[in-house]
Motif scaffolding. Structure first.
Motif, PDB file in Angstrom:
ATOM      1  N   LEU A 233      20.261  -3.961  -6.834  1.00 33.69           N
ATOM      2  CA  LEU A 233      20.918  -4.496  -5.704  1.00 33.69           C
ATOM      3  C   LEU A 233      21.132  -3.537  -4.663  1.00 33.69           C
ATOM      4  N   ALA A 234      21.702  -2.275  -5.045  1.00 28.47           N
ATOM      5  CA  ALA A 234      21.739  -1.345  -4.001  1.00 28.47           C
ATOM      6  C   ALA A 234      20.797  -0.693  -3.376  1.00 28.47           C
ATOM      7  N   SER A 235      19.453  -1.093  -4.113  1.00 28.82           N
ATOM      8  CA  SER A 235      18.379  -0.387  -3.530  1.00 28.82           C
ATOM      9  C   SER A 235      17.490  -1.243  -2.681  1.00 28.82           C
ATOM     10  N   LEU A 236      17.818  -2.646  -3.023  1.00 30.51           N
ATOM     11  CA  LEU A 236      17.036  -3.712  -1.899  1.00 30.51           C
ATOM     12  C   LEU A 236      16.725  -3.181  -0.350  1.00 30.51           C
ATOM     13  N   PRO A 237      18.012  -2.887   0.215  1.00 31.61           N
ATOM     14  CA  PRO A 237      17.901  -2.518   1.685  1.00 31.61           C
ATOM     15  C   PRO A 237      17.065  -1.421   1.874  1.00 31.61           C
ATOM     16  N   ALA A 238      17.194  -0.199   1.057  1.00 26.94           N
ATOM     17  CA  ALA A 238      16.256   0.918   1.599  1.00 26.94           C
ATOM     18  C   ALA A 238      14.740   0.664   0.907  1.00 26.94           C
ATOM     19  N   ILE A 239      14.297  -0.383  -0.056  1.00 26.92           N
ATOM     20  CA  ILE A 239      13.055  -0.624  -0.255  1.00 26.92           C
ATOM     21  C   ILE A 239      12.654  -1.532   0.837  1.00 26.92           C
ATOM     22  N   ARG A 240      13.227  -2.234   1.478  1.00 23.25           N
ATOM     23  CA  ARG A 240      12.857  -3.009   2.497  1.00 23.25           C
ATOM     24  C   ARG A 240      12.354  -2.405   3.816  1.00 23.25           C
ATOM     25  N   ARG A 241      13.292  -1.111   4.043  1.00 24.82           N
ATOM     26  CA  ARG A 241      13.102  -0.367   5.089  1.00 24.82           C
ATOM     27  C   ARG A 241      11.829   0.353   5.002  1.00 24.82           C
ATOM     28  N   ARG A 242      11.776   0.844   3.822  1.00 27.95           N
ATOM     29  CA  ARG A 242      10.514   1.668   3.287  1.00 27.95           C
ATOM     30  C   ARG A 242       9.195   0.590   3.170  1.00 27.95           C
ATOM     31  N   PHE A 243       9.316  -0.496   2.861  1.00 24.67           N
ATOM     32  CA  PHE A 243       7.982  -1.366   3.185  1.00 24.67           C
ATOM     33  C   PHE A 243       7.564  -1.628   4.758  1.00 24.67           C
ATOM     34  N   ALA A 244       8.703  -1.712   5.507  1.00 25.31           N
ATOM     35  CA  ALA A 244       8.768  -1.900   6.938  1.00 25.31           C
ATOM     36  C   ALA A 244       7.956  -0.424   7.644  1.00 25.31           C
ATOM     37  N   ALA A 245       8.356   0.607   7.077  1.00 27.05           N
ATOM     38  CA  ALA A 245       7.956   1.636   7.610  1.00 27.05           C
ATOM     39  C   ALA A 245       6.475   1.822   6.968  1.00 27.05           C
ATOM     40  N   CYS A 246       5.919   1.501   6.006  1.00 26.97           N
ATOM     41  CA  CYS A 246       4.695   1.495   5.197  1.00 26.97           C
ATOM     42  C   CYS A 246       3.919   0.621   6.275  1.00 26.97           C
ATOM     43  N   LYS A 247       4.416  -0.641   6.513  1.00 28.65           N
ATOM     44  CA  LYS A 247       3.594  -1.688   7.430  1.00 28.65           C
ATOM     45  C   LYS A 247       3.339  -0.825   8.822  1.00 28.65           C
ATOM     46  N   ALA A 248       4.369  -0.136   9.332  1.00 23.12           N
ATOM     47  CA  ALA A 248       4.056   0.601  10.513  1.00 23.12           C
ATOM     48  C   ALA A 248       3.145   1.633  10.393  1.00 23.12           C
ATOM     49  N   ALA A 249       3.052   2.275   9.452  1.00 23.67           N
ATOM     50  CA  ALA A 249       2.042   3.515   8.986  1.00 23.67           C
ATOM     51  C   ALA A 249       0.803   2.840   8.881  1.00 23.67           C
ATOM     52  N   ALA A 250       0.564   1.599   8.204  1.00 23.83           N
ATOM     53  CA  ALA A 250      -0.748   0.948   8.079  1.00 23.83           C
ATOM     54  C   ALA A 250      -1.294   0.666   9.323  1.00 23.83           C
ATOM     55  N   LEU A 251      -0.515   0.076  10.277  1.00 26.73           N
ATOM     56  CA  LEU A 251      -1.006  -0.450  11.562  1.00 26.73           C
ATOM     57  C   LEU A 251      -1.235   0.976  12.372  1.00 26.73           C
ATOM     58  N   HIS A 252      -0.557   1.993  12.249  1.00 28.86           N
ATOM     59  CA  HIS A 252      -1.027   3.227  12.898  1.00 28.86           C
ATOM     60  C   HIS A 252      -2.523   3.783  12.405  1.00 28.86           C
ATOM     61  N   LEU A 253      -2.728   3.741  11.044  1.00 27.61           N
ATOM     62  CA  LEU A 253      -3.745   3.986  10.553  1.00 27.61           C
ATOM     63  C   LEU A 253      -4.910   3.445  10.977  1.00 27.61           C
ATOM     64  N   ARG A 254      -4.644   2.027  10.964  1.00 28.41           N
ATOM     65  CA  ARG A 254      -5.683   1.124  11.273  1.00 28.41           C
ATOM     66  C   ARG A 254      -6.157   1.446  12.817  1.00 28.41           C
ATOM     67  N   THR A 255      -5.067   1.590  13.827  1.00 30.65           N
ATOM     68  CA  THR A 255      -5.552   1.619  15.283  1.00 30.65           C
ATOM     69  C   THR A 255      -6.226   3.198  15.233  1.00 30.65           C
ATOM     70  N   GLU A 256      -5.954   4.083  14.422  1.00 30.91           N
ATOM     71  CA  GLU A 256      -6.733   5.692  14.399  1.00 30.91           C
ATOM     72  C   GLU A 256      -8.231   5.073  14.404  1.00 30.91           C
ATOM     73  N   ASP A 257      -8.403   4.453  13.344  1.00 28.91           N
ATOM     74  CA  ASP A 257      -9.818   4.008  12.641  1.00 28.91           C
ATOM     75  C   ASP A 257     -10.465   3.183  13.580  1.00 28.91           C
ATOM     76  N   ASP A 258      -9.929   2.046  14.304  1.00 30.58           N
ATOM     77  CA  ASP A 258     -10.635   1.207  15.002  1.00 30.58           C
ATOM     78  C   ASP A 258     -10.303   0.745  16.466  1.00 30.58           C
ATOM     79  N   PRO A 259     -10.868   1.406  17.323  1.00 30.43           N
ATOM     80  CA  PRO A 259     -10.530   1.196  18.891  1.00 30.43           C
ATOM     81  C   PRO A 259     -10.099  -0.068  19.208  1.00 30.43           C
ATOM     82  N   GLN A 260     -10.615  -1.234  18.625  1.00 35.80           N
ATOM     83  CA  GLN A 260     -10.424  -2.600  19.176  1.00 35.80           C
ATOM     84  C   GLN A 260      -9.025  -2.896  18.786  1.00 35.80           C
ATOM     85  N   GLU A 261      -8.463  -2.289  17.723  1.00 33.41           N
ATOM     86  CA  GLU A 261      -7.116  -2.585  17.283  1.00 33.41           C
ATOM     87  C   GLU A 261      -6.134  -2.177  18.275  1.00 33.41           C
ATOM     88  N   ARG A 262      -6.615  -1.153  19.047  1.00 34.33           N
ATOM     89  CA  ARG A 262      -5.529  -0.453  19.994  1.00 34.33           C
ATOM     90  C   ARG A 262      -5.528  -1.390  21.115  1.00 34.33           C
TER      91      ARG A 262
END
Length: 126
Positions: A50-79
């Motif tokens: 229960l104490a870990s859920l907020p930190a895990i949620r933030r980490r998953f959100a940061a992972c999503k942002a990293a995935a979007l960033h990596l995808r835009t680097e690979d695909d110019p149309q995504e930009r």
């Protein structure tokens, strides 16, 4: 008891699902260190589920942002696509900062005076 069940679920995911899915954790690829499942496992082990859920949620959100960033680097149309409106916590996890303390506003934005030296994980905006 819930923590043990969560840790068992993460272990099963790491052992049976993750090796077969064909890609790595975007956060780990972009920033190094452990993947999200390893982060969640360690955090639950240290702090409980229960104490870990907020930190895990933030980490998953940061992972999503990293995935979007990596995808835009690979695909110019995504930009060229308009990104969804993001919230400050989609990009920020103060617990992942390079040793800097989050500001009093609680949003992880660091000042140069705190000695953080521009840690990317703390560079959040409201």
């Amino acid at each position: 008891m819930l923590s043990r069940a969560a840790l068992s679920g993460i272990w099963a995911y790491q052992r049976f699902v993750s090796p077969r899915k064909g890609f790595s954790c975007a956060y780990r690829v972009a920033h190094g260190g452990t993947g999200c499942s390893g982060f969640a496992k360690a955090h639950i082990r240290d702090h409980g589920l229960l104490a870990s859920l907020p930190a895990i949620r933030r980490r998953f959100a940061a992972c999503k942002a990293a995935a979007l960033h990596l995808r835009t680097e690979d695909d110019p149309q995504e930009r060229s696509r308009k990104p969804k409106k993001s919230r400050w916590y989609d990009k920020c996890d103060p617990s992942l900062c390079c040793g800097c303390d989050p500001s009093p506003c609680g949003r992880g934005k660091s000042d140069a005076a705190d000695g953080c030296g521009g840690c990317d994980a703390c560079a959040c905006s409201p």
